[in-house]
Structure formats: C-alpha cells, structure tokens
Design an enzyme around this catalytic site. Sequence first.
Site, PDB file in Angstrom:
ATOM      1  N   VAL A  11       0.832  -1.215   0.000  1.00 36.51           N
ATOM      2  CA  VAL A  11       0.000   0.000   0.000  1.00 36.51           C
ATOM      3  C   VAL A  11       0.863   1.260   0.000  1.00 36.51           C
ATOM      4  O   VAL A  11       0.650   2.180  -0.793  1.00 36.51           O
ATOM      5  CB  VAL A  11      -0.953  -0.016   1.222  1.00 36.51           C
ATOM      6  CG1 VAL A  11      -1.554   1.354   1.481  1.00 36.51           C
ATOM      7  CG2 VAL A  11      -2.064  -1.025   0.983  1.00 36.51           C
ATOM      8  N   ASP A  30      10.696   3.299   5.627  1.00 35.54           N
ATOM      9  CA  ASP A  30      10.308   1.980   6.133  1.00 35.54           C
ATOM     10  C   ASP A  30      11.339   1.548   7.158  1.00 35.54           C
ATOM     11  O   ASP A  30      12.524   1.875   7.031  1.00 35.54           O
ATOM     12  CB  ASP A  30      10.257   0.970   4.979  1.00 35.54           C
ATOM     13  CG  ASP A  30       9.391  -0.226   5.324  1.00 35.54           C
ATOM     14  OD1 ASP A  30       8.286  -0.340   4.769  1.00 35.54           O
ATOM     15  OD2 ASP A  30       9.833  -1.038   6.162  1.00 35.54           O
ATOM     16  N   GLU A 155      -4.306  -5.944  -4.830  1.00 39.67           N
ATOM     17  CA  GLU A 155      -3.009  -6.414  -5.305  1.00 39.67           C
ATOM     18  C   GLU A 155      -3.209  -7.063  -6.669  1.00 39.67           C
ATOM     19  O   GLU A 155      -4.238  -7.692  -6.919  1.00 39.67           O
ATOM     20  CB  GLU A 155      -2.412  -7.409  -4.305  1.00 39.67           C
ATOM     21  CG  GLU A 155      -1.856  -6.691  -3.095  1.00 39.67           C
ATOM     22  CD  GLU A 155      -1.260  -7.637  -2.069  1.00 39.67           C
ATOM     23  OE1 GLU A 155      -0.740  -8.691  -2.435  1.00 39.67           O
ATOM     24  OE2 GLU A 155      -1.337  -7.289  -0.878  1.00 39.67           O
ATOM     25  N   LYS A 204     -14.236   0.961   5.365  1.00 37.20           N
ATOM     26  CA  LYS A 204     -13.193   0.040   4.898  1.00 37.20           C
ATOM     27  C   LYS A 204     -13.438  -1.394   5.393  1.00 37.20           C
ATOM     28  O   LYS A 204     -13.464  -2.351   4.620  1.00 37.20           O
ATOM     29  CB  LYS A 204     -11.808   0.538   5.339  1.00 37.20           C
ATOM     30  CG  LYS A 204     -10.666  -0.406   5.037  1.00 37.20           C
ATOM     31  CD  LYS A 204     -10.470  -0.637   3.550  1.00 37.20           C
ATOM     32  CE  LYS A 204      -9.602  -1.846   3.286  1.00 37.20           C
ATOM     33  NZ  LYS A 204      -9.395  -2.137   1.882  1.00 37.20           N
ATOM     34  N   LEU A 250     -18.336 -13.426  -7.395  1.00 34.30           N
ATOM     35  CA  LEU A 250     -19.174 -14.624  -7.316  1.00 34.30           C
ATOM     36  C   LEU A 250     -18.466 -15.787  -8.006  1.00 34.30           C
ATOM     37  O   LEU A 250     -19.088 -16.567  -8.707  1.00 34.30           O
ATOM     38  CB  LEU A 250     -20.535 -14.369  -7.973  1.00 34.30           C
ATOM     39  CG  LEU A 250     -21.503 -13.460  -7.209  1.00 34.30           C
ATOM     40  CD1 LEU A 250     -22.841 -13.363  -7.929  1.00 34.30           C
ATOM     41  CD2 LEU A 250     -21.739 -13.950  -5.775  1.00 34.30           C
ATOM     42  N   GLY A 253     -14.575 -21.282  -5.653  1.00 38.66           N
ATOM     43  CA  GLY A 253     -13.203 -21.790  -5.750  1.00 38.66           C
ATOM     44  C   GLY A 253     -12.699 -22.264  -4.404  1.00 38.66           C
ATOM     45  O   GLY A 253     -13.459 -22.814  -3.607  1.00 38.66           O
ATOM     46  N   CYS A 260      -5.434  -9.266   3.423  1.00 37.39           N
ATOM     47  CA  CYS A 260      -6.533  -8.393   3.857  1.00 37.39           C
ATOM     48  C   CYS A 260      -7.791  -9.134   4.300  1.00 37.39           C
ATOM     49  O   CYS A 260      -8.193  -9.016   5.452  1.00 37.39           O
ATOM     50  CB  CYS A 260      -6.887  -7.413   2.743  1.00 37.39           C
ATOM     51  SG  CYS A 260      -5.585  -6.196   2.500  1.00 37.39           S
ATOM     52  N   ARG A 327       0.833 -14.161   1.366  1.00 35.95           N
ATOM     53  CA  ARG A 327       0.326 -14.056   2.738  1.00 35.95           C
ATOM     54  C   ARG A 327      -1.084 -14.654   2.821  1.00 35.95           C
ATOM     55  O   ARG A 327      -1.969 -14.262   2.066  1.00 35.95           O
ATOM     56  CB  ARG A 327       0.322 -12.596   3.201  1.00 35.95           C
ATOM     57  CG  ARG A 327       1.722 -12.035   3.365  1.00 35.95           C
ATOM     58  CD  ARG A 327       1.725 -10.573   3.767  1.00 35.95           C
ATOM     59  NE  ARG A 327       1.334  -9.698   2.690  1.00 35.95           N
ATOM     60  CZ  ARG A 327       1.276  -8.365   2.785  1.00 35.95           C
ATOM     61  NH1 ARG A 327       1.594  -7.787   3.929  1.00 35.95           N
ATOM     62  NH2 ARG A 327       0.916  -7.629   1.769  1.00 35.95           N
TER      63      ARG A 327
END
Length: 433
Positions: A11, A30, A155, A204, A250, A253, A260, A327
């Site tokens: 992000v 960072d 992503e 969010k 929709l 899978g 997230c 992740r």
Amino acid sequence: MKIGIIGTGYVGLTTALTFAKLGFKVYGNDKDKEKIEKLKNGICPIYEPGLDELLKEMLETNQIEFLEDIVQTIKLSDVIFICVGTPTNPDGSPDLSQVEEVSRIIAENLNGYKLIVEKSTVPVQTAQWIKRTIKLYSHRDIEFDVASNPEFLREGSALKDAFNPDRIVIGVESERAKEILLKLYEKINAPKIIVDINTAEIIKHASNAFLAMKISFINMVADLCEKTGADIKKVAEGMGYDKRIGREFLNAGIGYGGSCFPKDVRAFYYIGSSYGLDFSLLLAVENINNSRIDRIIEKLKKALWNLNNKKIAIWGLSFKPNTDDIREAPSIKVVNRLLKENATISAYDPKAMNNFKKLFPNIMYGNDKYEVLKNANALLILTEWDEFKNVDFGKMRELMRTPIIVDGRNIFECEEVRKYNFEYYPMGRSCIV
Ligand code: NAD
C-alpha cells in the site's frame, strides 16, 4: 505540499508512487532497511504490474526519495500517511502496535502543523487513539489533524486502482484536513466521499467483510451445486445479471486469502463483538472459507484414492493472480495438508515461487508450467494466472502419469478438457460423465 509515507509495503509504495506521479514531492520511509536500500537503487521489492517502471521514473525525476530515518521523514513532510501493517493478534483482535509506534514517533517530532492520515486498515476509533497518543507524547502545543483515508487497491492491479479508484473515502474532522486531502486527490477522477472519521474507518472494514461474505456465499452454494448436479458458473451468471447483486466476487473456488480479507473479517467480527453486537455472520464466512481446503483435498482423494507417494503438480501459489504475495494464500494450507498425507509436490508460479521457497524450501519447483507435470498423478490449480488458461492439453496429457486435473479456480470448460480424456474436477460443477 510534501508527503511522507511511513511503511513502503504494497500500500505504502503504491501510494507514494501515485502521489509522486501526481506531482507531489514524496518521502518514503520503512523500518526495513533492506527494503529502503533496494528502493533507493530502483529495485522494486514486490511484484506489482507497472510499479517497477514508475519507481525508476520517479527516482530519475527526483519526485520521490527514500529515507531510512523516520524522524527526517516526519520533519520534511506536511502530510504523513501511515501505511504500516495491522496484522491479527492470536485472539483475533487487530494488532495496532505498528500504528501506535509510528504515532508516538510522529508526536515526538512534530515541527509544525501536520496532517496525519491513517491509510492502514484499522478498527473504528483508531484515529481517536492516534490523536490521544500524539497529544500525550508531543509535549508541545503544535497543531495537527488526524484523518482517515482507507485504501481500496487490489493487489495485482494496485497502480491501476490507485489512479482509477471506484471512490476515495476521506474521513476528517476539520475543514483544513478536508481541503488538504481534496487537494492531494484533485487530479483523480473519482467520487470523493467526505465523512467523519469513524464512518471512514467502518467503510473500509465493512467493504472487505462484505466482499469476503460474497465469496463465502457463492462457495456455500457451490457445494449444493455439486451435490445436486447444478453448475455454479451458470448460477453465478444468473444471479450476477441482477444489478442488486452484480457478477463480481461470485467466483466459486478455494476461497479468499491474502493479507486483507482473512484478517479484516476477523477484525470486524472482533470489533462488532467487543461492542456486544452479534457479528456471527462473519464467523460463518470464515468457517465456509476454511472448509474450502477440505473440499479440494477431498476431491484429490476422490480422484487418486489416497495421496501417499503420489506426485501432485501445483499451478499457482500466490493468493491471487498478478502478485507475488503469498500471505494467507490457500496454497500454504493445501501444501501443508498434502505433505501430511505424504504426497510429493512439484509447484510452479509465475511470480510467487521465491516467496514460497522461504516457507517450503524442500518441495520441488519447476521453471515452467509444463515441467512440473512430468510424471504427475494429478494437477492442482490454485491460482487463476492467465498463462494457465491457454494450455496445450495434448502436451499435458503426454507429460502426466495419470490424466487428472483438480481445478480450484474453475478455469477450464468441461468439453475442452474431456476431449483429451482428462478427468476434470472443478468446483461447484461436475464434469465426470
Ligand atoms: P506490508 O506488510 O506490505 O507493508 C507494511 C510496511 O510497514 C512494511 O514494509 C513494514 O516494514 C513497514 N513498517 C512497519 N512498522 C514500521 C515503522 N515503525 N516504521 C516504518 N515502517 C514500518 O503491508 P501492506 O499490504 O502494504 O498493508 C498495509 C496496510 O494497508 C494494512 O493495514 C493493510 O490491511 C492495508 N491494506 C492493504 C491492502 C493490500 O492489498 N495489501 C489493501 C488495502 C489496505
């Protein structure tokens, strides 16, 4: 206006480069020194379409600078975006220690008015905590504002989403903060939703929890389709034409993953419950999602009788296509289950193998999608990369020991696979005649 970005992950880096491209001077910081070193040298630490090129362009034009020193970043910036991680604690609550740490450092280094913007996904009322922390630690009477500007990028298409978002949510409690954020996003053509900070924070979490719910809903229906001989793809199509429902998200899978949805569903459940509210809908969402791994392992076992010493080729390790991010990818759970069953694994992913190797150094990896198929007893498709959609079935048939495809992402049509005498096991529809 100078912008500081604290945390240059998926992000933060995308946000930093977007603002740089929009013409603002950006400082990226960072705490991961290796990451900053790479960024300074124009090496993108993550794979995300277009990011590498934009990084080089912005470094060349000096629109962006990467700094090891968070204090320097704070002092040089008028607006500071907090883009650090907000992972999950073992009890399901969001771990806000990174946000708290950054807030304290900002407080101690205020050298004039700053707008502090939370971009990380955080529980409702986090901005109030940031405000309180800054007041407590700043020891000086320097003006500042806190705002919420949650990020909705996906992503795999992060840059595209950053320049063409469906909406920009701006949660503010002062006119000054509102004007600054509107100025920053002036050139982005998207609806701008200006709300109070608590509302922005909830938008969010509610959005992500809703999207995860849509995925679990269709997966729940997919199981019924399988039991009754219906076709989930057609069901989704039939539902999706209804504008109130929409076709996106929709796709049945092996469920959602990534950094997230799993954590945000857990966090939103935790937040609701902590106010004494019944958010158990989200527990069901999570349970259905977890059960997808059982479903795919069941399918493999149904096809192969047992997995002991069977060679399973895996296509796709990233949690979704066009990213190297693994992740909470379903592939991790699947591989662990296969190893427990004593299967042999050979895996291929266009971008995520290096990350996966750090977790599973001892499984086999192939240089391309065909190499991993040699003598395989079954192919397991876990990520719907485009390159898996156009394949030479004849070549696959020749390479594999037994012609079995278990498709966790429903990428093939039954008729085309059957032509080559494959046994094909998709999700939520049956292709065995
Ligand atoms: P990330 O792990 O890729 O990046 C976070 C970065 O923050 C890391 O590079 C880390 O080293 C750095 N960091 C941590 N503490 C720091 C400190 N004290 N000082 C400086 N840097 C520090 O995470 P991400 O995927 O970019 O997500 C960041 C936030 O955005 C999370 O809250 C996430 O939920 C949210 N979000 C993520 C996405 C996504 O698709 N990845 C989308 C929308 C929102």
